[in-house]
Design a protein around this motif. Structure first.
Motif, PDB file in Angstrom:
ATOM      1  N   ARG A  49       7.039  -8.113  -7.502  1.00 20.98           N
ATOM      2  CA  ARG A  49       6.998  -8.542  -6.169  1.00 20.98           C
ATOM      3  C   ARG A  49       5.377  -8.901  -6.178  1.00 20.98           C
ATOM      4  O   ARG A  49       5.076  -9.932  -5.767  1.00 20.98           O
ATOM      5  CB  ARG A  49       7.160  -7.591  -5.218  1.00 20.98           C
ATOM      6  CG  ARG A  49       8.882  -7.425  -4.898  1.00 20.98           C
ATOM      7  CD  ARG A  49       9.098  -6.351  -3.917  1.00 20.98           C
ATOM      8  NE  ARG A  49      10.827  -6.276  -3.761  1.00 20.98           N
ATOM      9  CZ  ARG A  49      11.459  -6.760  -2.796  1.00 20.98           C
ATOM     10  NH1 ARG A  49      10.981  -7.064  -1.831  1.00 20.98           N
ATOM     11  NH2 ARG A  49      12.588  -6.369  -3.112  1.00 20.98           N
ATOM     12  N   ALA A  50       4.482  -7.898  -6.582  1.00 24.48           N
ATOM     13  CA  ALA A  50       3.287  -8.109  -6.497  1.00 24.48           C
ATOM     14  C   ALA A  50       2.659  -9.249  -7.526  1.00 24.48           C
ATOM     15  O   ALA A  50       1.869 -10.015  -6.934  1.00 24.48           O
ATOM     16  CB  ALA A  50       2.545  -6.745  -6.917  1.00 24.48           C
ATOM     17  N   GLY A  80     -13.081 -14.613 -11.201  1.00 26.48           N
ATOM     18  CA  GLY A  80     -12.599 -13.651 -12.255  1.00 26.48           C
ATOM     19  C   GLY A  80     -12.591 -12.148 -11.947  1.00 26.48           C
ATOM     20  O   GLY A  80     -11.555 -11.519 -12.606  1.00 26.48           O
ATOM     21  N   ALA A  81     -13.610 -11.567 -11.184  1.00 23.10           N
ATOM     22  CA  ALA A  81     -13.469 -10.238 -10.712  1.00 23.10           C
ATOM     23  C   ALA A  81     -12.072  -9.991 -10.116  1.00 23.10           C
ATOM     24  O   ALA A  81     -11.464  -8.874 -10.381  1.00 23.10           O
ATOM     25  CB  ALA A  81     -14.650  -9.784 -10.106  1.00 23.10           C
ATOM     26  N   GLY A  88      -5.027  -6.088 -13.460  1.00 23.50           N
ATOM     27  CA  GLY A  88      -4.984  -4.630 -13.709  1.00 23.50           C
ATOM     28  C   GLY A  88      -3.950  -3.853 -12.779  1.00 23.50           C
ATOM     29  O   GLY A  88      -3.290  -2.930 -13.362  1.00 23.50           O
ATOM     30  N   ALA A  89      -3.931  -4.301 -11.660  1.00 22.71           N
ATOM     31  CA  ALA A  89      -2.899  -3.544 -10.813  1.00 22.71           C
ATOM     32  C   ALA A  89      -1.323  -3.878 -11.222  1.00 22.71           C
ATOM     33  O   ALA A  89      -0.519  -2.954 -11.350  1.00 22.71           O
ATOM     34  CB  ALA A  89      -3.001  -4.204  -9.283  1.00 22.71           C
ATOM     35  N   ILE A  90      -1.156  -5.315 -11.819  1.00 14.09           N
ATOM     36  CA  ILE A  90       0.240  -5.298 -12.016  1.00 14.09           C
ATOM     37  C   ILE A  90       0.466  -4.771 -13.366  1.00 14.09           C
ATOM     38  O   ILE A  90       1.660  -4.086 -13.607  1.00 14.09           O
ATOM     39  CB  ILE A  90       0.375  -6.933 -12.259  1.00 14.09           C
ATOM     40  CG1 ILE A  90       0.317  -7.682 -11.104  1.00 14.09           C
ATOM     41  CG2 ILE A  90       1.851  -7.269 -12.934  1.00 14.09           C
ATOM     42  CD1 ILE A  90       0.947  -7.171  -9.981  1.00 14.09           C
ATOM     43  N   MET A 117      -9.558   2.293  -7.436  1.00 11.54           N
ATOM     44  CA  MET A 117      -9.074   1.890  -6.046  1.00 11.54           C
ATOM     45  C   MET A 117     -10.404   1.317  -5.165  1.00 11.54           C
ATOM     46  O   MET A 117     -10.383   0.677  -4.468  1.00 11.54           O
ATOM     47  CB  MET A 117      -8.399   2.860  -5.050  1.00 11.54           C
ATOM     48  CG  MET A 117      -6.934   2.941  -5.691  1.00 11.54           C
ATOM     49  SD  MET A 117      -5.920   1.075  -5.870  1.00 11.54           S
ATOM     50  CE  MET A 117      -6.078   0.868  -4.200  1.00 11.54           C
ATOM     51  N   THR A 118     -11.542   2.035  -5.368  1.00 14.02           N
ATOM     52  CA  THR A 118     -12.696   1.933  -4.749  1.00 14.02           C
ATOM     53  C   THR A 118     -13.187   0.736  -5.392  1.00 14.02           C
ATOM     54  O   THR A 118     -13.780  -0.226  -4.478  1.00 14.02           O
ATOM     55  CB  THR A 118     -13.587   3.132  -4.986  1.00 14.02           C
ATOM     56  OG1 THR A 118     -13.142   4.222  -4.258  1.00 14.02           O
ATOM     57  CG2 THR A 118     -14.953   2.833  -4.226  1.00 14.02           C
TER      58      THR A 118
END
Length: 141
Positions: A49-50, A80-81, A88-90, A117-118
């Protein structure tokens, strides 16, 4: 209309993310048909989903890059960031789905996850604002 190199790069990232989402959908489907309850692992579902959502988010990013008044370098760094953290999250979700090691990656909390996360929050919001400012500079002001 000739697209800028920065826009082309973000569109390729969107295409790669969408392909990844489709492949994750196959993995999700395979888990669903094999599971007694008909459900895939929560992180396989989340990754699928993400990735779909991020692929379309990258299209929005590409639009703002194309309409930006900033340089190609500034746009590429900002987009790009954002793309780095999206991918990275996926990857993190897919890892947990593959390992089947948790249904909540935030519990127990770790310093590494807090740091990730920060920086994700700062990068995604901060660089989005850079692209919005570039749009305002290039199209409004």
């Amino acid at each position: 209309m000739e697209l800028g190199a920065d826009t082309k790069a973000v569109l390729l990232a969107a295409a790669a993310m969408f392909l990844w989402a489709l492949l994750l959908g196959v993995w999700k489907y395979r888990q669903m048909i094999a599971a007694p309850d008909g459900l895939a692992h929560p992180y396989v579902d989340t990754a699928h989903r993400a990735a779909l959502l991020y692929s379309f988010a990258l299209l929005l990013v590409a639009t703002f890059v194309e309409l930006s008044g900033w340089s190609v370098l500034v746009n590429l760094l900002a987009a790009g960031a954002m793309a780095f953290y999206f991918f990275g999250a996926i990857a993190g979700y897919a890892y947990h789905g593959w390992k089947r090691d948790t249904t909540n990656q935030f519990h127990p909390p770790t310093a590494a996850m807090g740091a990730f996360m920060t920086t994700l929050i700062a990068a995604e919001i901060g660089y989005w604002l850079v692209l919005v400012a570039g749009f305002l500079d290039g199209q409004v002001l």
